[in-house]
Design a protein around this motif. Structure first.
Motif, mmCIF file in Angstrom:
data_model
loop_
_atom_site.group_PDB
_atom_site.id
_atom_site.type_symbol
_atom_site.label_atom_id
_atom_site.label_comp_id
_atom_site.label_asym_id
_atom_site.label_seq_id
_atom_site.Cartn_x
_atom_site.Cartn_y
_atom_site.Cartn_z
ATOM 1 N N ILE A 153 -9.182 -0.313 -8.206
ATOM 2 C CA ILE A 153 -10.097 0.451 -9.058
ATOM 3 C C ILE A 153 -9.867 0.197 -10.543
ATOM 4 O O ILE A 153 -10.692 0.552 -11.377
ATOM 5 C CB ILE A 153 -9.966 1.965 -8.727
ATOM 6 C CG1 ILE A 153 -11.229 2.739 -9.104
ATOM 7 C CG2 ILE A 153 -8.721 2.561 -9.387
ATOM 8 C CD1 ILE A 153 -11.269 4.158 -8.554
ATOM 9 N N ASP A 154 -8.748 -0.459 -10.875
ATOM 10 C CA ASP A 154 -8.425 -0.697 -12.279
ATOM 11 C C ASP A 154 -8.916 -2.051 -12.790
ATOM 12 O O ASP A 154 -8.721 -2.386 -13.952
ATOM 13 C CB ASP A 154 -6.908 -0.592 -12.493
ATOM 14 C CG ASP A 154 -6.370 0.780 -12.121
ATOM 15 O OD1 ASP A 154 -7.122 1.762 -12.286
ATOM 16 O OD2 ASP A 154 -5.219 0.873 -11.653
ATOM 17 N N PHE A 178 -4.397 -1.187 -9.638
ATOM 18 C CA PHE A 178 -4.988 -0.975 -8.322
ATOM 19 C C PHE A 178 -6.383 -1.612 -8.331
ATOM 20 O O PHE A 178 -6.899 -1.955 -9.399
ATOM 21 C CB PHE A 178 -5.087 0.526 -8.031
ATOM 22 C CG PHE A 178 -3.740 1.193 -7.919
ATOM 23 C CD1 PHE A 178 -3.157 1.431 -6.683
ATOM 24 C CD2 PHE A 178 -3.045 1.575 -9.059
ATOM 25 C CE1 PHE A 178 -1.903 2.031 -6.578
ATOM 26 C CE2 PHE A 178 -1.790 2.181 -8.966
ATOM 27 C CZ PHE A 178 -1.224 2.407 -7.729
ATOM 28 N N LEU A 222 -2.927 -1.183 -3.415
ATOM 29 C CA LEU A 222 -3.814 -0.288 -2.676
ATOM 30 C C LEU A 222 -3.371 1.156 -2.918
ATOM 31 O O LEU A 222 -2.196 1.477 -2.709
ATOM 32 C CB LEU A 222 -3.725 -0.553 -1.161
ATOM 33 C CG LEU A 222 -4.465 -1.773 -0.599
ATOM 34 C CD1 LEU A 222 -3.816 -3.068 -1.055
ATOM 35 C CD2 LEU A 222 -4.508 -1.703 0.917
ATOM 36 N N GLY A 223 -4.315 1.987 -3.339
ATOM 37 C CA GLY A 223 -3.995 3.403 -3.515
ATOM 38 C C GLY A 223 -4.084 4.119 -2.183
ATOM 39 O O GLY A 223 -4.843 5.071 -1.996
ATOM 40 N N GLU A 252 -6.897 6.768 -3.586
ATOM 41 C CA GLU A 252 -7.792 5.896 -4.364
ATOM 42 C C GLU A 252 -9.110 5.781 -3.620
ATOM 43 O O GLU A 252 -9.169 5.170 -2.550
ATOM 44 C CB GLU A 252 -7.179 4.499 -4.533
ATOM 45 C CG GLU A 252 -8.050 3.569 -5.339
ATOM 46 C CD GLU A 252 -7.631 2.085 -5.279
ATOM 47 O OE1 GLU A 252 -8.254 1.284 -5.991
ATOM 48 O OE2 GLU A 252 -6.717 1.730 -4.531
ATOM 49 N N MET A 304 0.838 -1.206 0.000
ATOM 50 C CA MET A 304 0.000 0.000 0.000
ATOM 51 C C MET A 304 0.872 1.255 0.000
ATOM 52 O O MET A 304 0.444 2.321 0.428
ATOM 53 C CB MET A 304 -0.967 -0.016 1.188
ATOM 54 C CG MET A 304 -0.327 -0.254 2.532
ATOM 55 S SD MET A 304 -1.616 -0.396 3.810
ATOM 56 C CE MET A 304 -0.624 -0.654 5.270
ATOM 57 N N ALA A 329 0.600 -0.421 -13.410
ATOM 58 C CA ALA A 329 0.257 -0.950 -12.083
ATOM 59 C C ALA A 329 -1.259 -1.036 -11.961
ATOM 60 O O ALA A 329 -1.970 -0.101 -12.317
ATOM 61 C CB ALA A 329 0.820 -0.045 -10.997
#
Lengths: 208, 717, 160
Positions: B214-215, B212, B388-389, B341, B65, B210
């Motif tokens: 959300i991606d 995350f 983890l953002g 994020e 993270m 990378a």
């Protein structure tokens, strides 16, 4: 100032009801009423000052003041707090090299999903007013004299000032400021008329 | 997938298949330079898998993270395995509370500045055990003694010069008994550990590759956004969906107990649908809740007798006989985490299985939350834990996983639920109001003869980690409550004060020490001032025992680099802080300038840290730098307020965080140490808050006992 | 409505409402997920892309405004010499932590260096204060931009 211009202003002026302390901007669209007759009896200077003070309600609205700040950073919102993110004018008023106003501000207003910032204001010429035109923290009298001062108004004649106030679309943005923002009082048309009449009556400035 | 699963393949195969499907799990570079094709792979233990093609895959129990956990875990394993860290593959550990539990917390948790401390114990042993098994297998193949073999650069080498690769003996090694007491390498032989190895995650994080949480974009994914009841704890009453369903791209509206979700072909379309939903909420019990009520409740808890958690000497007696007594009440605000994020979770729920893409600090709990919400057994739920953002404690919670699965129950095919920034700040699991009263009986030279500290706060551990309690005391909330000082009489009391139901409270970067270091160090600073003594000299005089040697050395080093005795201009000031926490010892000096409008500008922060043996010095520096910045946001701006049961802040305009122009120069000095490694993710935050507040006192004479700093208290004349 | 969008040197089609911000077209329609969502109101800079070479917050840039302008995203930042110098500097200094804000940081930094080859600390702060990093990598970003400027300057020397 040309004769045509003065004539135009004079003919517009009758549309405008101006009594010190009465909000003229709100009644511009109504036809001239009997009070116009009493206006003539007011000394021109006093009337001109009253006209400016009325116009100053627009000038002092956050929609105008936010981009005429005391420092070289704009403010935002009704409370005119420092612009977030913090931004500097840069040498041309378009932001520092690499971060132009239009990094965030597009050619027109853009609605967002935000709560406190429901839209990002936009205009093709979005920029900060030059330092010489800083208005925040000044009295109407000071702003008035500044607007007339060729060294501090971008070298504009009164005619050009009128043109700017009445027609410039960036000024006009103040009445179309996007979701979540109070427009400036009245309309740009009414504001233009007020400024025109102020000029026609001698462009007098309030004391102080 | 569904068809295969319904025929009952093993969970392992399921997870592998899921990984291939979702992508993003395998990281690093295979030895062959090709994509991972291990052929037959052998698990030497939970953390090390060796393929017949000699690819070595490390399974990392601590999530990445930002704290550099992937890099330092690879360093530890590669060191013991005698491998080049650039030539191994690594992947995030799947959910498994047994195999991947942190020895610090007894669960699969990445937090509490515990990644390296946990990994240090587990991964060196795992690496050494695997190495011994590989050597034994090779020795058996050659019919020689293990002692006549050594390992070097991924090979087992016999004294005769014969060699075998790990891949060649992995299958045999995996069948051998696991050594009871594997011998870890001597630190003097380290090649990789102790070096500032460049972060392994940097390349992917600077070119957009990378992934995350959300991606995640599983094929056929739809996009959902949510609105929860704006009054915390409130429920959905009714929703008119007709206008929303007319919006372009909107597919459906899902009504949950406390929220509504709009599902659409893209996230923006979903938001536009949400905008025109006509929602009615049942505000519930918090409809008139205000910050003032919560502050009053915490103050009331200060008046109640608490549970004693620490007793040293006799505080009552000392207070009775002391001629002078000092007392201060310190109040800390509600805080949001505001990780960059926004919370999100992607779920593909089928009748017999559930697949989840997320960034979580608690992978096992995320699996459990998803299984519960889906009504499936644990082994039917696969979790892809992506980067983890930012975590900061927010991603120790699983509310957003539960919610996404609840949404997915109504959606055909995969759905990604993304929170707006506004939702992220308003539906927080907050760091709650903590109040403290510190009472000090003063002895010779104004030094504390006794220290009584009553801490008021919620018992988060009762919910989050019940083992981290003792006799009803949340051990985190009282952590570091008396400072690293030789005080002869100490009494720490805990008075529990829970938030109103519906306002969720949890862990926030720095946990206990982030609250208590500010409290303790403000009081100590104030005591020094009252005694007319230099704040550093005053502290030093209380740090003469063996127990306080390490924090004292850290303070000395920070002070030395800070030019403590140099004169500063008017309205500038330096403040010190010292503490022990997370098995690390920190001294910090902040220098501030306060303008006449009371605006604080932090000029520089000097930190010295004894974090025991350091595995990656540059990562330690980065963590301290970042922790300090996080603390500065809190001390200067951090505050969530509630009115009418609703959070008043919504985005970075109303919940400001530090920006680059406010970022001070930071120096981090690492003290050489051979002690066990300490945690480094959170000490910077705890120290910065305290040191800045003390520097502000030095600059202005105003002692801030309520955070955040309020410019109107700090104006000049 | 069907839009033709120039992204990273290729034409992409997206059938979306004209008000849809470029951010969501990139992420949800084109699958270019390197550009990040952070705030939705141009407060954090995570979504920064280049439009005709200038930094633009894609979360408040409707696709309708873009027309035929060339959009560049983090995915091809390294193709330019400024971008590749920045990436080199970021690797040398290990700037990233969680990394979520870094695509936006790099795109802003690239716009800065394109306009100002030798920025001072104040120039860097002025531009980069539009980008938030919660992990607190500001000091390293500042150093990274200076290092990239140095790399570019020495490459320029060699070219001469």
């Amino acid at each position: 100032m040309t004769r045509d211009f003065l004539h135009a202003v004079a003919s517009l002026a009758v549309l405008c009801t101006v009594v010190p302390g009465v909000i003229a901007l709100n009644v511009v669209s109504s036809t001239a009423d009997q009070t116009a007759a009493t206006d003539v009896q007011q000394p021109a200077h006093e009337r001109s000052v009253a006209l400016f003070l009325d116009a100053a309600r627009v000038i002092e609205s956050p929609r105008c003041m936010n981009c005429h700040p005391a420092t070289r950073s704009p403010t935002q919102g009704e409370a005119m707090r420092l612009h977030t993110p913090p931004i500097d004018a840069g040498s041309e008023g378009h932001g520092p090299l690499g971060l132009n106003c239009n990094t965030c501000h597009g050619s027109e207003n853009v609605s967002t999903i935000g709560i406190d910032i429901a839209s990002i204001p936009g205009h093709p010429h979005w920029m900060l007013a030059p330092a010489s035109m800083s208005w925040q923290g000044k009295t109407p009298g000071e702003i008035c004299r500044q607007i007339k001062d060729l060294t501090r108004n971008g070298g504009r004649t009164l005619e050009q000032i009128h043109e700017h106030m009445a027609k410039d679309s960036l000024v006009g943005w103040a009445w179309n400021p996007g979701d979540g923002r109070e427009p400036a009082p009245g309309s740009q048309e009414a504001f233009g008329i007020l400024v025109g009449e102020w000029i026609a009556t001698g462009a007098a400035c309030p004391e102080g | 997938m569904t068809a295969i699963l319904s025929h009952g393949i093993s969970r392992r195969a399921f997870l592998t298949a899921s990984a291939a499907l979702g992508g993003g799990l395998l990281l690093g570079f295979p030895l062959s330079g090709q994509a991972a094709s291990q052929g037959v792979a052998s698990d030497l233990n939970a953390f090390i898998r060796v393929g017949a093609d000699n690819t070595v895959t490390l399974v990392l129990p601590y999530v990445e993270m930002g704290q550099g956990a992937y890099t330092s875990q690879v360093q530890l394993l590669a060191e013991e395995l005698e491998l080049d860290p650039a030539r191994v593959l690594y992947e995030a550990a799947p959910p498994d509370e047994g195999r991947y539990a942190s020895p610090l917390f007894g669960g699969q948790i990445t937090g509490g500045s515990g990644s390296l401390r946990g990994a240090w114990r587990t991964l060196r042993a795992a690496g050494a055990a695997a190495r011994e098994m590989l050597v034994t297998a090779a020795a058996q193949r050659w019919s020689v003694s293990s002692e006549s073999c050594r390992v070097e650069n991924g090979q087992i080498i016999h004294a005769s010069g014969r060699t075998l690769t790990y891949g060649e003996v992995a299958a045999e090694a995996a069948l051998l008994p696991v050594p009871d007491a594997p011998v870890v390498k001597q630190r003097s032989n380290y090649r990789v550990v102790g070096q500032s190895l460049r972060r392994l995650d940097t390349p992917a994080k600077i070119d957009g590759t990378a992934k995350f949480g959300i991606d995640a974009r599983p094929p056929g994914v739809q996009y959902a956004v949510v609105a929860s009841c704006p009054v915390l704890g409130g429920k959905m009453k009714s929703v008119d969906t007709s206008a929303a369903l007319m919006m372009p791209g909107v597919k459906q509206v899902v009504r949950l107990e406390r929220a509504v979700a709009v599902v659409a072909t893209n996230t923006w379309a979903a938001w536009k649908g949400l905008e025109v939903l006509n929602m009615e909420w049942d505000a519930g019990a918090n409809a008139s809740l205000t910050t003032q009520q919560m502050v009053d409740a915490a103050d009331a808890a200060l008046g109640r007798s608490g549970i004693v958690s620490t007793v040293v000497g006799d505080v009552d007696q000392t207070e009775m006989t002391a001629t002078d007594r000092y007392e201060a009440v310190v109040r800390l605000p509600l805080l949001a985490h505001a990780a960059m994020e926004p919370l999100n979770c992607t779920v593909d729920l089928r009748p017999d299985r559930c697949e989840v893409w997320v960034g979580s600090q608690v992978v096992g709990r995320a699996q459990k939350a998803a299984a519960d919400a889906a009504g499936l057994p644990l082994e039917r739920v696969a979790i892809h834990n992506l980067f983890l953002g930012g975590g900061f404690g927010r991603r120790l919670e699983t509310d957003y996983v539960t919610q996404a699965v609840q949404v997915a129950r109504h959606v055909s095919g995969p759905v990604k639920v993304t929170w707006s920034r506004e939702e992220d700040i308003r539906q927080e699991v907050f760091r709650y109001h903590n109040h403290s009263r510190v009472t000090v009986a003063l002895g010779d030279g104004g030094a504390p003869a006794s220290w009584r500290h009553k801490v008021v706060g919620p018992n988060i551990m009762s919910r989050f980690l019940p083992v981290y309690q003792k006799d009803g005391v949340d051990l985190d909330v009282v952590n570091a409550a008396s400072g690293p000082y030789d005080i002869p009489n100490i009494l720490i009391e805990y008075s529990r004060n829970e938030a109103p139901e519906g306002l969720h409270t949890g862990n926030w970067r720095g946990v206990g020490p982030t609250r208590n270091v500010f409290i303790v160090e403000s009081v100590v600073d104030d005591l020094a001032h009252r005694a007319g003594r230099d704040p550093v000299e005053y502290r030093r005089a209380m740090m003469n025992s063996a127990d306080t040697a390490r924090p004292r050395a850290a303070l000395e080093l920070a002070v030395q680099h800070a030019g403590w005795d140099e004169t500063l201009p008017a309205r500038h000031g330096r403040g010190a802080a010292v503490f022990s926490g997370f098995d690390s010892h920190v001294g910090m000096v902040a220098e501030v300038a306060v303008d006449i409008n009371g605006r604080v500008s932090v000029q520089k922060v000097i930190c010295a840290i004894d974090a025991g043996y350091v595995v990656n010095p540059d990562i330690v520096r980065a963590q301290i730098e970042g922790g300090i910045i996080f603390g500065l946001s809190a001390v200067l701006y951090g505050q969530v307020t509630i009115a009418g049961g609703q959070v008043e802040q919504s985005n970075f305009d109303t919940y400001p965080v530090l920006r680059m122009r406010e970022a001070p120069r930071i120096e981090v000095h690492i003290i050489d140490s051979d002690e066990e490694p300490g945690g480094v993710g959170e000490p910077g935050t705890a120290g910065a808050i305290a040191a800045v507040a003390n520097a502000v006192f030095a600059a202005t004479g105003f002692r801030a006992l309520t955070l955040p700093l309020n410019p109107s208290d700090l104006r000049g004349v | 409505m069907l839009y033709n969008l120039q992204v990273n040197g290729a034409v992409h089609q997206a059938d979306v409402d004209g008000g849809t911000p470029v951010l969501w077209v990139l992420r949800d329609i084109l699958g270019l997920t390197g550009t990040k969502f952070g705030c939705g109101i141009a407060m954090c800079g995570a979504c920064t892309v280049h439009v005709d070479g200038e930094a633009r917050r894609s979360c408040v840039t409707p696709i309708d405004f873009v027309g035929g302008a060339e959009i560049r995203t983090i995915e091809t930042l390294g193709e330019g010499k400024v971008g590749s110098a920045l990436q080199q500097a970021w690797r040398e200094l290990d700037v990233v932590q969680c990394g979520y804000c870094q695509p936006g940081q790099l795109m802003s930094a690239a716009a800065l260096l394109a306009a100002n080859v030798q920025p001072t600390d104040a120039d860097i702060d002025a531009v980069m204060s539009g980008n938030i990093c919660r992990c607190g990598t500001y000091g390293r970003i500042r150093a990274g931009i200076k290092r990239a400027a140095q790399i570019l300057a020495s490459a320029g020397e060699v070219a001469k």
